[in-house]
Enzyme design. Structure first.
Site, PDB file in Angstrom:
ATOM      1  N   SER A   1       2.096  -5.570  -1.110  1.00 36.55           N
ATOM      2  CA  SER A   1       3.527  -5.365  -1.356  1.00 36.55           C
ATOM      3  C   SER A   1       4.016  -5.965  -2.669  1.00 36.55           C
ATOM      4  O   SER A   1       5.143  -6.466  -2.739  1.00 36.55           O
ATOM      5  CB  SER A   1       4.359  -5.878  -0.171  1.00 36.55           C
ATOM      6  OG  SER A   1       4.061  -5.136   0.997  1.00 36.55           O
TER       7      SER A   1
ATOM      8  N   ASN B   1      -4.425   0.474  -7.056  1.00 32.77           N
ATOM      9  CA  ASN B   1      -5.307   1.120  -6.084  1.00 32.77           C
ATOM     10  C   ASN B   1      -4.545   2.295  -5.473  1.00 32.77           C
ATOM     11  O   ASN B   1      -3.624   2.090  -4.686  1.00 32.77           O
ATOM     12  CB  ASN B   1      -5.691   0.089  -5.004  1.00 32.77           C
ATOM     13  CG  ASN B   1      -6.493   0.708  -3.877  1.00 32.77           C
ATOM     14  OD1 ASN B   1      -6.913   1.864  -3.955  1.00 32.77           O
ATOM     15  ND2 ASN B   1      -6.705  -0.070  -2.815  1.00 32.77           N
TER      16      ASN B   1
ATOM     17  N   GLU C   1      -5.735 -10.305  -0.497  1.00 30.28           N
ATOM     18  CA  GLU C   1      -4.776  -9.352   0.058  1.00 30.28           C
ATOM     19  C   GLU C   1      -4.592  -9.632   1.545  1.00 30.28           C
ATOM     20  O   GLU C   1      -5.417  -9.199   2.366  1.00 30.28           O
ATOM     21  CB  GLU C   1      -5.299  -7.921  -0.117  1.00 30.28           C
ATOM     22  CG  GLU C   1      -5.456  -7.497  -1.558  1.00 30.28           C
ATOM     23  CD  GLU C   1      -5.353  -5.981  -1.707  1.00 30.28           C
ATOM     24  OE1 GLU C   1      -4.559  -5.542  -2.543  1.00 30.28           O
ATOM     25  OE2 GLU C   1      -6.033  -5.244  -0.975  1.00 30.28           O
TER      26      GLU C   1
ATOM     27  N   LYS D   1      -5.613   4.433  -3.439  1.00 34.60           N
ATOM     28  CA  LYS D   1      -6.075   4.764  -2.078  1.00 34.60           C
ATOM     29  C   LYS D   1      -6.287   6.282  -1.963  1.00 34.60           C
ATOM     30  O   LYS D   1      -6.724   6.904  -2.920  1.00 34.60           O
ATOM     31  CB  LYS D   1      -5.095   4.210  -1.041  1.00 34.60           C
ATOM     32  CG  LYS D   1      -4.805   2.725  -1.289  1.00 34.60           C
ATOM     33  CD  LYS D   1      -4.049   2.049  -0.198  1.00 34.60           C
ATOM     34  CE  LYS D   1      -3.839   0.573  -0.571  1.00 34.60           C
ATOM     35  NZ  LYS D   1      -3.201  -0.206   0.471  1.00 34.60           N
TER      36      LYS D   1
ATOM     37  N   GLY E   1       1.324  -2.740   2.350  1.00 37.00           N
ATOM     38  CA  GLY E   1       2.152  -1.586   2.699  1.00 37.00           C
ATOM     39  C   GLY E   1       3.303  -1.890   3.644  1.00 37.00           C
ATOM     40  O   GLY E   1       3.910  -0.977   4.199  1.00 37.00           O
TER      41      GLY E   1
ATOM     42  N   HIS F   1     -12.240  -3.777   0.515  1.00 34.81           N
ATOM     43  CA  HIS F   1     -10.809  -3.680   0.828  1.00 34.81           C
ATOM     44  C   HIS F   1     -10.646  -3.720   2.352  1.00 34.81           C
ATOM     45  O   HIS F   1     -11.489  -3.181   3.083  1.00 34.81           O
ATOM     46  CB  HIS F   1     -10.232  -2.378   0.259  1.00 34.81           C
ATOM     47  CG  HIS F   1      -8.735  -2.350   0.307  1.00 34.81           C
ATOM     48  ND1 HIS F   1      -8.052  -2.107   1.475  1.00 34.81           N
ATOM     49  CD2 HIS F   1      -7.810  -2.583  -0.645  1.00 34.81           C
ATOM     50  CE1 HIS F   1      -6.743  -2.180   1.222  1.00 34.81           C
ATOM     51  NE2 HIS F   1      -6.574  -2.465  -0.067  1.00 34.81           N
TER      52      HIS F   1
HETATM   53  P1  13P Z   1       0.558  -2.186  -1.273  1.00 32.41           P
HETATM   54  O1  13P Z   1       0.843  -2.669  -2.680  1.00 32.41           O
HETATM   55  O2  13P Z   1       0.977  -0.780  -1.036  1.00 32.41           O
HETATM   56  O3  13P Z   1       1.041  -3.157  -0.257  1.00 32.41           O
HETATM   57  O4  13P Z   1      -1.066  -2.161  -1.148  1.00 32.41           O
HETATM   58  C1  13P Z   1      -1.797  -3.259  -1.531  1.00 32.41           C
HETATM   59  C2  13P Z   1      -3.231  -2.906  -1.523  1.00 32.41           C
HETATM   60  O5  13P Z   1      -3.822  -2.721  -0.475  1.00 32.41           O
HETATM   61  C3  13P Z   1      -3.910  -2.773  -2.821  1.00 32.41           C
HETATM   62  O6  13P Z   1      -5.294  -2.704  -2.672  1.00 32.41           O
END
Ligand code: 13P
Length: 254
Positions: free
Chosen positions: A214, A11, A168, A13, A174, A98
């Site tokens: 993460s 993803n 998640e 983002k 993050g 999400h």
């Molecule tokens: P990170 O892998 O950067 O923690 O993000 C996870 C996420 O939100 C994937 O949709």
């Protein structure tokens, strides 16, 4: 019972521009050269890149997904994109619900369910995200929250072939933090049991449940080895082909 084929989805983002194609291209090249990877691999770039990625990746093993869609087919919804438009641009899946959308755009589980139904209508796989906040975990509410989000967001006739669940934990996104492997296992087991109750054994056992939050090359093998974890939804570590490949190769059969 046969395990569902794992899925590793990236993803991106709100990251990536046309030049980011080189990362997708490297990844597609690695996938083409590596026949031992048994996972499906997908990138979900920002909407501005879906058409070009979809076009350029046609015939490649690397799939393309969207990050969100509107529930309606078309109409007066400025700034929104329908699931049909994503399919038309070359996407085969879309992430819905999400936590960043639930927070930034106040999306309720009902809104997420409508989006998931729209994805199915357009022939896309819906990747439905659920996850607790730090406070909810500290209060011991994790399983209740997951159960509530799942009940509200999952279309009644969801099938293993058109739906993926992504667990998640919001506090793990993050941050570099991850739940313990036991905690991941507990939530995934709980999601599988909920799916079995709602959809029956056949659909539930074949439905992929991804872990996200993460995931990095150095923790992916441990996380992906947890029972009922059928792949990963990866944020930051999916932006660079080498990092993402370090996660995908957990599923290399060599
Ligand atoms: P990170 O892998 O950067 O923690 O993000 C996870 C996420 O939100 C994937 O949709």
């Amino acid at each position: 019972m046969t395990q569902p084929r794992p899925l590793v989805a990236g993803n991106w983002k709100m990251n990536g521009e046309q030049a980011s194609w080189k990362e997708a291209e490297s990844l597609a090249g690695l996938l083409a050269a590596e026949t031992a990877v048994r996972a499906e691999v997908m990138l979900c770039p920002p909407a501005t890149l879906i058409t070009s990625f979809g076009h350029q990746l046609e015939g490649s093993k690397l799939m393309v997904g969207g990050q969100d869609c509107h529930g309606e087919l078309s109409g007066a919804h400025t700034g929104d994109i329908s699931a049909e438009m994503l399919a038309d641009a070359g996407a085969s899946a879309v992430i819905v619900g999400h936590s960043e959308r639930r927070t930034d755009h106040g999306e309720t589980s009902e809104a997420v369910r409508i989006k998931a139904e729209a994805a199915h209508r357009a022939g896309l796989v819906a990747i439905i995200c659920v996850g607790e906040t730090e406070t909810e975990r500290k209060q011991g509410d994790t399983l209740n929250v997951i159960c509530e989000q799942l009940s509200g967001s999952l279309p009644q006739n969801a099938k293993a072939g058109n739906t993926v669940i992504a667990y998640e934990p919001v506090w793990a996104i993050g941050t570099g933090l991850t739940p313990t492997l036991d905690d991941v296992g507990e939530v995934h087991r709980h999601i599988r049991a909920e799916l079995t109750g709602k959809l029956g054994e056949d659909e539930a056992s074949g439905m992929r449940i991804l872990y996200g939050g993460s995931v990095k090359p150095d923790n992916a093998a441990d996380l992906m080895a947890v029972a009922d974890v059928n792949g990963a939804l990866v944020g930051g570590a999916s932006l660079k082909a080498d990092d993402f490949w370090g996660i995908v190769s957990v599923y290399s059969e060599k």
